[in-house]
Design a protein around this motif. Structure first.
Motif, short mmCIF file in Angstrom:
data_model
loop_
_atom_site.label_atom_id
_atom_site.label_comp_id
_atom_site.label_asym_id
_atom_site.label_seq_id
_atom_site.Cartn_x
_atom_site.Cartn_y
_atom_site.Cartn_z
N HIS A 54 17.26 3.19 -4.57
CA HIS A 54 16.05 3.76 -5.17
C HIS A 54 16.30 4.15 -6.63
CE1 HIS A 54 13.56 3.36 -1.76
NE2 HIS A 54 13.98 4.41 -1.06
N GLY A 76 1.48 0.85 -6.25
CA GLY A 76 2.16 0.81 -4.95
C GLY A 76 3.49 1.52 -5.03
N THR A 77 3.46 2.72 -5.60
CA THR A 77 4.70 3.45 -5.91
C THR A 77 5.43 3.98 -4.68
OG1 THR A 77 5.56 5.26 -7.30
CG2 THR A 77 3.47 5.66 -6.23
N PHE A 81 8.84 5.06 -6.53
CA PHE A 81 9.78 4.09 -7.11
C PHE A 81 9.07 2.87 -7.65
CE2 PHE A 81 11.87 6.37 -3.60
CZ PHE A 81 12.69 7.16 -4.39
N LEU A 98 0.19 5.31 -8.39
CA LEU A 98 -0.96 4.83 -7.59
C LEU A 98 -0.47 4.30 -6.25
CD1 LEU A 98 -3.99 3.87 -7.45
CD2 LEU A 98 -3.24 1.78 -8.57
N ASP A 99 -1.04 4.82 -5.17
CA ASP A 99 -0.73 4.25 -3.85
C ASP A 99 -1.92 4.47 -2.92
OD1 ASP A 99 2.20 3.31 -2.52
OD2 ASP A 99 0.60 3.82 -1.11
N SER A 100 -2.14 3.48 -2.06
CA SER A 100 -3.29 3.56 -1.15
C SER A 100 -2.98 4.41 0.08
CB SER A 100 -3.69 2.14 -0.73
OG SER A 100 -2.56 1.47 -0.22
N ASN A 101 -1.72 4.79 0.26
CA ASN A 101 -1.32 5.50 1.48
C ASN A 101 -1.31 7.02 1.22
OD1 ASN A 101 0.43 6.80 3.37
ND2 ASN A 101 1.24 4.79 3.96
N LYS A 104 1.89 9.08 1.51
CA LYS A 104 2.81 8.93 0.37
C LYS A 104 2.33 9.72 -0.84
CE LYS A 104 4.92 4.86 2.20
NZ LYS A 104 5.07 3.41 2.21
N ASP A 124 -5.52 5.54 -4.00
CA ASP A 124 -6.57 4.51 -3.99
C ASP A 124 -5.90 3.14 -3.94
OD1 ASP A 124 -9.10 3.39 -4.11
OD2 ASP A 124 -9.65 4.33 -6.01
N ARG A 125 -6.70 2.15 -3.68
CA ARG A 125 -6.20 0.78 -3.79
C ARG A 125 -6.32 0.36 -5.26
NH1 ARG A 125 -4.99 -1.91 0.59
NH2 ARG A 125 -4.94 -3.76 -0.72
N ARG A 142 7.19 -2.34 -7.74
CA ARG A 142 8.32 -2.84 -6.97
C ARG A 142 7.91 -3.02 -5.51
NH1 ARG A 142 14.08 0.16 -5.48
NH2 ARG A 142 12.73 1.28 -4.03
N ALA A 143 8.22 -4.20 -4.96
CA ALA A 143 8.09 -4.46 -3.51
C ALA A 143 6.69 -4.21 -2.98
CB ALA A 143 9.11 -3.61 -2.74
N VAL A 144 5.68 -4.78 -3.67
CA VAL A 144 4.30 -4.53 -3.22
C VAL A 144 3.63 -5.79 -2.68
CG1 VAL A 144 1.99 -3.80 -3.96
CG2 VAL A 144 3.99 -2.46 -4.61
N LEU A 153 -3.45 -7.82 -9.21
CA LEU A 153 -3.59 -6.36 -9.11
C LEU A 153 -3.15 -5.67 -10.39
CD1 LEU A 153 -2.17 -5.72 -5.50
CD2 LEU A 153 -4.58 -5.82 -6.19
N1 SAM Z 1 7.26 0.76 -4.79
C1 SAM Z 1 7.83 1.51 -3.68
C2 SAM Z 1 9.29 1.16 -3.49
O1 SAM Z 1 9.72 0.14 -4.03
O2 SAM Z 1 10.00 1.90 -2.79
C3 SAM Z 1 7.04 1.29 -2.37
C4 SAM Z 1 7.06 -0.11 -1.83
S1 SAM Z 1 6.19 -0.22 -0.32
C5 SAM Z 1 6.97 -1.59 0.42
C6 SAM Z 1 4.61 -0.87 -0.83
C7 SAM Z 1 3.61 0.21 -1.20
O3 SAM Z 1 2.48 -0.38 -1.84
C8 SAM Z 1 3.07 0.98 0.00
O4 SAM Z 1 3.30 2.37 -0.21
C9 SAM Z 1 1.58 0.63 0.04
O5 SAM Z 1 0.80 1.72 0.49
C10 SAM Z 1 1.30 0.26 -1.41
N2 SAM Z 1 0.21 -0.70 -1.64
C11 SAM Z 1 0.08 -1.95 -1.12
N3 SAM Z 1 -1.02 -2.57 -1.59
C12 SAM Z 1 -1.62 -1.68 -2.45
C13 SAM Z 1 -2.81 -1.73 -3.26
N4 SAM Z 1 -3.59 -2.81 -3.29
N5 SAM Z 1 -3.11 -0.63 -4.00
C14 SAM Z 1 -2.31 0.47 -3.98
N6 SAM Z 1 -1.19 0.56 -3.23
C15 SAM Z 1 -0.84 -0.49 -2.48
#
Ligand code: SAM
Length: 238
Positions: A54, A76-77, A81, A98-101, A104, A124-125, A142-144, A153
């Motif tokens: 991380h 998608g933080t 991260f 920004l994160d949709s969850n 988190k 939000d998304r 990262r990893a989204v 996006l």
């Molecule tokens: N970036 C972080 C990391 O590398 O540890 C989290 C990666 S996690 C695999 C993907 C994240 O992206 C999730 O927390 C998910 O909720 C968020 N996410 C996915 N699609 C999204 C969107 N369209 N808008 C906002 N968040 C999104």
């Protein structure tokens, strides 16, 4: 990677670190691991891995972008991260996470309070938050999602003259496949840096996209369209 190995490894990235920053990383790591015991935020469950996968990994972005005081959006933080790690090291950036969850973003607000760090946290998304009209100097992620989807996006959020940095695994084919979408959205790949994390922790590619022209109106589309019909030369895109 222990805390002391992390500190030495920053020298290789060309970064110095203060006692205050070392302390912030300690608090962040400890709160992340303890919160993760009751709320699933990350698959990583031990301290050495937090420092390597991380903290260190997040800071590799510095290889392709030297932050000073830019506005930065992390899409998608997750648990922060790379965004929070960048803000600890480069405190003058204006950070939006920004994160949709909701789980988190609740953690993000809690840990930012513990760290005494100011950042906007948006639950939000990305494709919906875009409609609020904010634009940024730098967008990181990262990893989204797959690079074509992620480009739709992220690139619209960049100011012309700004940059989008995607933190990917070893994924040259995915990046080649996304090139049409990137250029369609007003971007141009300026760097794709491949490297290995220390301790055989995985292959990485940092893709830096410069925003060279405005994104066409109508993008990003609704997520269903982005996912089912990613922008590609051979596809009908609307
Ligand atoms: N970036 C972080 C990391 O590398 O540890 C989290 C990666 S996690 C695999 C993907 C994240 O992206 C999730 O927390 C998910 O909720 C968020 N996410 C996915 N699609 C999204 C969107 N369209 N808008 C906002 N968040 C999104």
């Amino acid at each position: 990677m222990s805390e002391s190995e992390f500190i030495s490894s920053l020298k290789e990235l060309g970064l110095g670190i203060t006692e205050e920053q070392i302390n912030k990383f300690r608090v962040y790591a400890s709160d992340l691991l303890s919160y993760n015991e009751h709320t699933n935020l990350t698959a990583i469950r031990n301290l050495d891995e937090v420092y390597l996968k991380h903290f260190y990994d997040s800071l590799t972005v510095y290889n392709v972008y030297k932050f000073t005081n830019e506005s930065v959006l992390d899409i998608g933080t997750g648990a922060g991260f790379p965004g929070i790690v960048l803000k600890i090291m480069f405190p003058d950036i204006k950070l939006t996470l920004l994160d949709s969850n909701n789980k988190k973003t609740t953690f993000l607000k809690y840990v930012l309070g513990k760290l005494g760090i100011e950042a906007n946290v948006i639950n939000d998304r990305a494709e919906k938050y875009y409609l609020f009209g904010e634009r940024y100097d730098v967008v990181v992620s990262r990893a989204v999602a797959d690079m074509s989807i992620l480009s739709e996006l992220a690139i619209p959020f960049c100011k012309v003259g700004g940059a989008f940095i995607a933190m990917k695994g070893k994924s040259s084919e995915e990046i080649d496949n996304a090139n049409y979408a990137i250029e369609f959205l007003g971007g141009k790949i300026s760097e794709a840096e491949e490297f290995s994390l220390p301790k055989d922790a995985g292959e990485r590619t940092l893709v830096k996209v410069e925003k060279v022209s405005d994104t066409p109106n109508g993008y990003p589309r609704v997520y269903d369209k982005i996912r089912k019909s990613p922008i590609a030369k051979t596809r009908k895109i609307k």
